[in-house]
Motif scaffolding. Structure first.
Motif, PDB file in Angstrom:
ATOM      1  N   GLU A 126       0.810  -1.223   0.000  1.00  0.00           N
ATOM      2  CA  GLU A 126       0.000   0.000   0.000  1.00  0.00           C
ATOM      3  C   GLU A 126       0.841   1.269   0.000  1.00  0.00           C
ATOM      4  O   GLU A 126       0.441   2.283  -0.585  1.00  0.00           O
ATOM      5  N   VAL A 127       1.994   1.257   0.686  1.00  0.00           N
ATOM      6  CA  VAL A 127       2.799   2.480   0.830  1.00  0.00           C
ATOM      7  C   VAL A 127       4.007   2.480  -0.104  1.00  0.00           C
ATOM      8  O   VAL A 127       4.546   3.543  -0.427  1.00  0.00           O
ATOM      9  N   GLY A 128       4.444   1.296  -0.549  1.00  0.00           N
ATOM     10  CA  GLY A 128       5.498   1.239  -1.549  1.00  0.00           C
ATOM     11  C   GLY A 128       6.901   0.983  -1.052  1.00  0.00           C
ATOM     12  O   GLY A 128       7.871   1.197  -1.780  1.00  0.00           O
TER      13      GLY A 128
ATOM     14  N   GLY B  70      -9.286  -3.485   2.598  1.00  0.00           N
ATOM     15  CA  GLY B  70     -10.497  -3.022   1.920  1.00  0.00           C
ATOM     16  C   GLY B  70     -10.749  -1.539   2.131  1.00  0.00           C
ATOM     17  O   GLY B  70     -11.149  -0.824   1.199  1.00  0.00           O
ATOM     18  N   LEU B  71     -10.511  -1.039   3.341  1.00  0.00           N
ATOM     19  CA  LEU B  71     -10.724   0.378   3.635  1.00  0.00           C
ATOM     20  C   LEU B  71      -9.771   1.267   2.840  1.00  0.00           C
ATOM     21  O   LEU B  71     -10.163   2.335   2.357  1.00  0.00           O
ATOM     22  N   VAL B  72      -8.521   0.833   2.725  1.00  0.00           N
ATOM     23  CA  VAL B  72      -7.555   1.602   1.931  1.00  0.00           C
ATOM     24  C   VAL B  72      -8.027   1.692   0.487  1.00  0.00           C
ATOM     25  O   VAL B  72      -7.975   2.756  -0.148  1.00  0.00           O
ATOM     26  N   SER B  73      -8.516   0.582  -0.058  1.00  0.00           N
ATOM     27  CA  SER B  73      -8.985   0.555  -1.447  1.00  0.00           C
ATOM     28  C   SER B  73     -10.228   1.419  -1.633  1.00  0.00           C
ATOM     29  O   SER B  73     -10.336   2.182  -2.597  1.00  0.00           O
ATOM     30  N   LEU B  74     -11.168   1.338  -0.680  1.00  0.00           N
ATOM     31  CA  LEU B  74     -12.424   2.072  -0.796  1.00  0.00           C
ATOM     32  C   LEU B  74     -12.237   3.568  -0.553  1.00  0.00           C
ATOM     33  O   LEU B  74     -12.794   4.406  -1.275  1.00  0.00           O
ATOM     34  N   ALA B  75     -11.469   3.903   0.485  1.00  0.00           N
ATOM     35  CA  ALA B  75     -11.305   5.306   0.863  1.00  0.00           C
ATOM     36  C   ALA B  75     -10.241   6.015   0.038  1.00  0.00           C
ATOM     37  O   ALA B  75     -10.214   7.246  -0.031  1.00  0.00           O
ATOM     38  N   GLY B  76      -9.340   5.234  -0.562  1.00  0.00           N
ATOM     39  CA  GLY B  76      -8.292   5.829  -1.377  1.00  0.00           C
ATOM     40  C   GLY B  76      -7.209   6.518  -0.585  1.00  0.00           C
ATOM     41  O   GLY B  76      -6.477   7.352  -1.117  1.00  0.00           O
ATOM     42  N   THR B  77      -7.080   6.176   0.700  1.00  0.00           N
ATOM     43  CA  THR B  77      -6.037   6.770   1.530  1.00  0.00           C
ATOM     44  C   THR B  77      -5.407   5.702   2.413  1.00  0.00           C
ATOM     45  O   THR B  77      -6.129   4.877   2.998  1.00  0.00           O
ATOM     46  N   PRO B  78      -4.081   5.696   2.534  1.00  0.00           N
ATOM     47  CA  PRO B  78      -3.425   4.721   3.405  1.00  0.00           C
ATOM     48  C   PRO B  78      -3.663   4.985   4.898  1.00  0.00           C
ATOM     49  O   PRO B  78      -3.269   4.175   5.737  1.00  0.00           O
ATOM     50  N   LEU B  79      -4.314   6.101   5.235  1.00  0.00           N
ATOM     51  CA  LEU B  79      -4.616   6.411   6.633  1.00  0.00           C
ATOM     52  C   LEU B  79      -5.897   5.731   7.121  1.00  0.00           C
ATOM     53  O   LEU B  79      -6.201   5.789   8.317  1.00  0.00           O
ATOM     54  N   ALA B  80      -6.633   5.092   6.214  1.00  0.00           N
ATOM     55  CA  ALA B  80      -7.924   4.513   6.571  1.00  0.00           C
ATOM     56  C   ALA B  80      -7.853   3.534   7.748  1.00  0.00           C
ATOM     57  O   ALA B  80      -8.719   3.574   8.628  1.00  0.00           O
TER      58      ALA B  80
END
Length: 447
Positions: free
Chosen positions: A281-283, A401-411
């Motif tokens: 997610e962060v790379g 799933g939250l990262v994908s849905l919200a579009g932010t790695p802070l989810a």
């Protein structure tokens, strides 16, 4: 004013136990090594999660493959309630040490078999199905391990030092995670991609065989606890402890569940999820993610005895409140730091690790102390395991799933903060201080 209602078993008076320093050291060693083996085995799946995603699921969508990997991880928690019921009942009826010997045998056997599994390229859909079934056996074993080991060592502990003795349990979970992450770091840094996919990923699983035999040997050589032996002599052992625990200890079970959800999600986001989160997610490179995991778990392990000593001094409730409040305030900044370069990632992960140590080292003694002796293994297993099944096991899946849905790695940070607020309210209004409650009691504290 506190009221008490009696269970069907007679009162067991608090008597001095025959423990000596030598016996306690032996008990602590057996508990530590056995628990280390269990959690190294359980963590082996998380260690190689990114690699498993590529070997056991079709690769048309990397996010879907990773979600499927975490779904199998969560599937291991499906069997935890069965394991909690089985091992909890077994521990309250037959004995704590026999329960723990059986659990380490189940865990090591299933982990070893995962290391021998053919991949999707060989078996097709049968490969992830078999992986799921073996993860279920792992979950079945884990269902009774943590709470059983906690009850076992605390029933040997001297008054005033219960949390410090009990800290062996979360401490060895941390050390097992460090050993697992170091194993993963060594494997991924020394093997090329082809060797890692071919056979390198199997190494952490194959280590389960010899480690399990060591744990089984040590646990089989320890006598059962003085509390359990006293209950046997006084005929206070329950015939149906699981049903009785839910009937008379429902408030304690629900309270334990209410604050354990933060413990569960905090631990699995900090440990199992962090490697995949940083790399996918962060790379970050996998080696950087594993290095961060190692340092975070070392911080967690170092904090455990210190936080346990504070729990013995200040009480369980203040420490649980401090931990839940800390998660509510510091989780989002910690996840932000994780995205700010390797130094930030290490700092952010270490903050989460220390908070997990704060809540875990008071959760262990509290969940043992809040239940009467004859219902202890069953009652603690129900509340604690339910939290880990519904929230801990699903944490990596939900976070991905939250990262994908919200579009932010802070989810994931927002998710953990919300749960921490709920747990804070549970501790504040429902938890009764357990620090000085006698472990030999057979009465249920209602208010």
């Amino acid at each position: 004013m506190t009221t008490e209602s009696r269970t069907t078993a007679p009162q067991v008076p608090s008597t001095a136990t025959p423990d000596t320093a030598k016996v306690r050291r032996k008990v602590a060693t057996a508990t530590a090594i056995g628990n280390f083996v269990e959690w190294f085995d359980s963590g082996a799946y998380a260690i190689m999660s990114a690699t498993i995603a590529g070997l056991f699921f079709p690769q048309y969508d990397k996010t879907a493959a990773l979600l499927a990997t975490w779904a199998v991880f969560a599937g291991g928690f499906v069997a935890r309630p069965l394991g909690a019921a089985f091992f909890g009942r077994y521990g309250d009826r037959i004995g704590r040490n026999r329960m723990l010997a059986l659990s380490v045998l189940c865990m090591s056997g299933s982990t070893l078999l995962i290391g021998l599994l053919p991949t999707y390229a060989v078996l097709g859909i049968a490969a992830p199905v078999l992986l799921f079934l073996l993860r279920a056996v792992q979950g079945f074993s884990t269902g009774g391990e943590y709470t059983g080991a906690s009850a076992f060592i605390m029933e040997y502990a001297p008054e005033g030092r219960r949390a410090r003795y009990a800290s062996v349990v979360p401490l060895t979970v941390g050390l097992a995670s460090v050993a697992g992450a170091l194993t993963g770091l060594l494997i991924t840094s020394t093997l090329d991609e082809a060797a890692l996919d071919s056979w390198g990923w199997r190494i952490p699983f194959l280590l389960a065989g010899p480690l399990g035999l060591i744990g089984l040997y040590l646990r089989s050589r320890i006598d059962d606890t003085p509390v359990f032996q006293a209950m046997e002599k006084r005929d206070a052992v329950q015939e149906a402890p699981l049903r009785e625990a839910w009937r008379v200890c429902r408030r304690q079970v629900l309270t334990l569940f209410g604050y354990s959800i933060t413990n569960a999600v905090g631990y699995y986001l900090m440990s199992s999820y962090m490697i995949a989160y940083m790399s996918e997610e962060v790379g970050y490179a996998k080696s950087e993610a594993m290095l961060t995991s190692v340092i975070a778990m070392l911080a967690y392990s170092a904090a455990c005895p210190l936080m346990a000593a504070a729990s013995d001094r200040f009480g369980r409730k203040p420490m649980l409140l401090a931990a839940c409040g800390g998660f509510a305030v510091a989780t989002l900044p910690a996840f932000w730091l994780i995205g700010q370069g390797l130094a930030g990632a290490i700092t952010g992960a270490a903050v989460l690790a220390v908070l997990v140590a704060v809540i875990g080292t008071s959760n262990v003694p509290a969940m043992v102390e809040m239940f009467p002796g004859q219902l202890r293994a069953s009652g603690s297993a129900i509340g604690y395991t339910a939290a880990y099944v519904l929230f801990g096991g699903t944490a990596p899946f939900v976070a991905t799933g939250l990262v994908s849905l919200a579009g932010t790695p802070l989810a994931p940070g927002f998710y953990l903060m919300g749960l921490a607020v709920v747990s804070s309210l549970v501790v504040l209004f429902s938890f009764r201080e357990t620090l000085r409650l006698p472990l030999a009691r057979t009465t249920v504290l209602e208010k």
